[in-house]
Design a protein around this motif. Structure first.
Motif, short mmCIF file in Angstrom:
data_model
loop_
_atom_site.label_atom_id
_atom_site.label_comp_id
_atom_site.label_asym_id
_atom_site.label_seq_id
_atom_site.Cartn_x
_atom_site.Cartn_y
_atom_site.Cartn_z
N ILE A 57 0.82 -1.21 0.00
CA ILE A 57 0.00 0.00 0.00
C ILE A 57 0.86 1.26 0.00
N LEU A 58 2.07 1.19 0.59
CA LEU A 58 2.95 2.36 0.64
C LEU A 58 4.08 2.28 -0.39
N THR A 64 9.64 6.45 -3.84
CA THR A 64 9.92 7.87 -4.10
C THR A 64 10.95 8.42 -3.13
N VAL A 65 10.73 8.18 -1.84
CA VAL A 65 11.63 8.73 -0.82
C VAL A 65 13.02 8.10 -0.91
N LEU A 66 13.09 6.81 -1.15
CA LEU A 66 14.38 6.12 -1.14
C LEU A 66 15.19 6.35 -2.41
N PHE A 67 14.54 6.45 -3.57
CA PHE A 67 15.29 6.36 -4.83
C PHE A 67 15.10 7.53 -5.80
N SER A 74 10.16 9.90 -12.10
CA SER A 74 8.88 9.42 -11.57
C SER A 74 8.40 8.18 -12.30
N ALA A 75 8.78 8.04 -13.58
CA ALA A 75 8.42 6.83 -14.32
C ALA A 75 9.10 5.60 -13.73
N GLY A 76 10.37 5.76 -13.34
CA GLY A 76 11.08 4.66 -12.69
C GLY A 76 10.47 4.32 -11.35
N THR A 77 10.01 5.35 -10.63
CA THR A 77 9.35 5.12 -9.35
C THR A 77 8.06 4.33 -9.54
N SER A 78 7.25 4.72 -10.50
CA SER A 78 5.98 4.03 -10.76
C SER A 78 6.22 2.57 -11.14
N GLU A 212 6.03 13.59 -0.29
CA GLU A 212 6.03 12.14 -0.13
C GLU A 212 6.64 11.68 1.19
N LEU A 213 7.63 12.40 1.70
CA LEU A 213 8.24 12.01 2.96
C LEU A 213 7.23 12.07 4.09
N ILE A 214 6.42 13.13 4.13
CA ILE A 214 5.41 13.26 5.17
C ILE A 214 4.35 12.17 5.01
#
Length: 253
Positions: A57-58, A64-67, A74-78, A212-214
């Protein structure tokens, strides 16, 4: 990401419990052997189910936060989060496998986990081909939502089936092994995990505009707190025993 959690929850406990199981089997302490196995398996199920659901779920804010920096877009994150979801649902099977395989080793039976593992690897290959084709047929053929998710899902399902078969074979090897406490922990932990996912999912929906961190930090706190609250509400014994075990380890240190 998934195997980091697996190492902390499954491999560490499996390694720690193996000498105890071996000693109890050598001493013909059947009752102690069964208590140790049942307790270890219940503990990893209680910890791995919410951990796997939480990773799923997270997945987006975690990646996002780690990498997501530098050339990581953002495409790599998705894409990474998409794969992580399907890997995470197999965390329960992976952690249970760590306990089940070592239990067979303690019984001086190394061939059964090897044979079942080989069959599971073959099944993984077959399911990978099938799921990649299915994902493509459903139209998910972009980088962010690619057919590689089928590879992750195949790995998760094959491992879950491997753990299930080892569990069935272990029950045949030890007919007196009582499955009720394990099944009770499994079902109630799933209930608590579903409640946790609902609350964290709602938080992610209402916090889309926040950094995203929050979102991640509050999501982790909300997830851990709500899961433990639901676990206490449905009377999961491990909700009380696991924190005591962790605190006792720290106090000894």
């Amino acid at each position: 990401l998934m195997f980091t959690v697996l190492g902390i929850l499954g491999q560490s406990l499996g390694t720690a419990v193996f000498p105890t199981l071996s000693t109890q089997y050598a001493k013909n302490d059947t009752d102690g052997f069964q208590r140790t196995f049942s307790g270890a398996l219940r503990n990893v199920l209680f910890l791995s189910i919410p951990a796997g659901l939480g990773l799923a779920i997270l997945s987006q804010p975690i990646v996002t936060v780690l990498f997501e920096r530098g050339k990581w877009t953002s495409a790599g994150t998705s894409a990474t989060a998409w794969a992580l979801v399907f890997y995470s649902i197999g965390l329960m099977g992976h952690t249970a496998l760590e306990i089940l395989s070592r239990t067979f080793y303690a019984l001086h039976n190394t061939w059964t986990p090897v044979i079942i593992g080989g069959l599971a690897m073959f099944l993984n290959i077959i399911l990978s081909i099938i799921f990649v084709v299915i994902v493509k047929a459903l139209g998910a053929d972009t980088f962010a939502r690619g057919p590689y998710a089928g590879l992750a899902l195949a790995n998760s399902l094959a491992t879950a089936l491997e753990s299930t078969i080892l569990w069935i074979l272990l029950r045949r090897r030890i007919p007196t092994l009582d499955p009720r406490p394990i099944l009770q922990t499994l079902s109630r932990t799933l209930m608590a995990g579903i409640g946790m996912v609902a609350l964290v999912g709602a938080w992610l929906l209402i916090s889309e505009s926040l950094p995203e961190l929050i979102r991640l930090l509050i999501g982790l706190i909300l997830g851990a707190g709500s899961f433990w609250g639901f676990a206490l509400a449905v009377h999961i014994d491990e909700a009380r025993s696991v924190p005591r075990q962790i605190l006792s380890r720290f106090s000894k240190s």
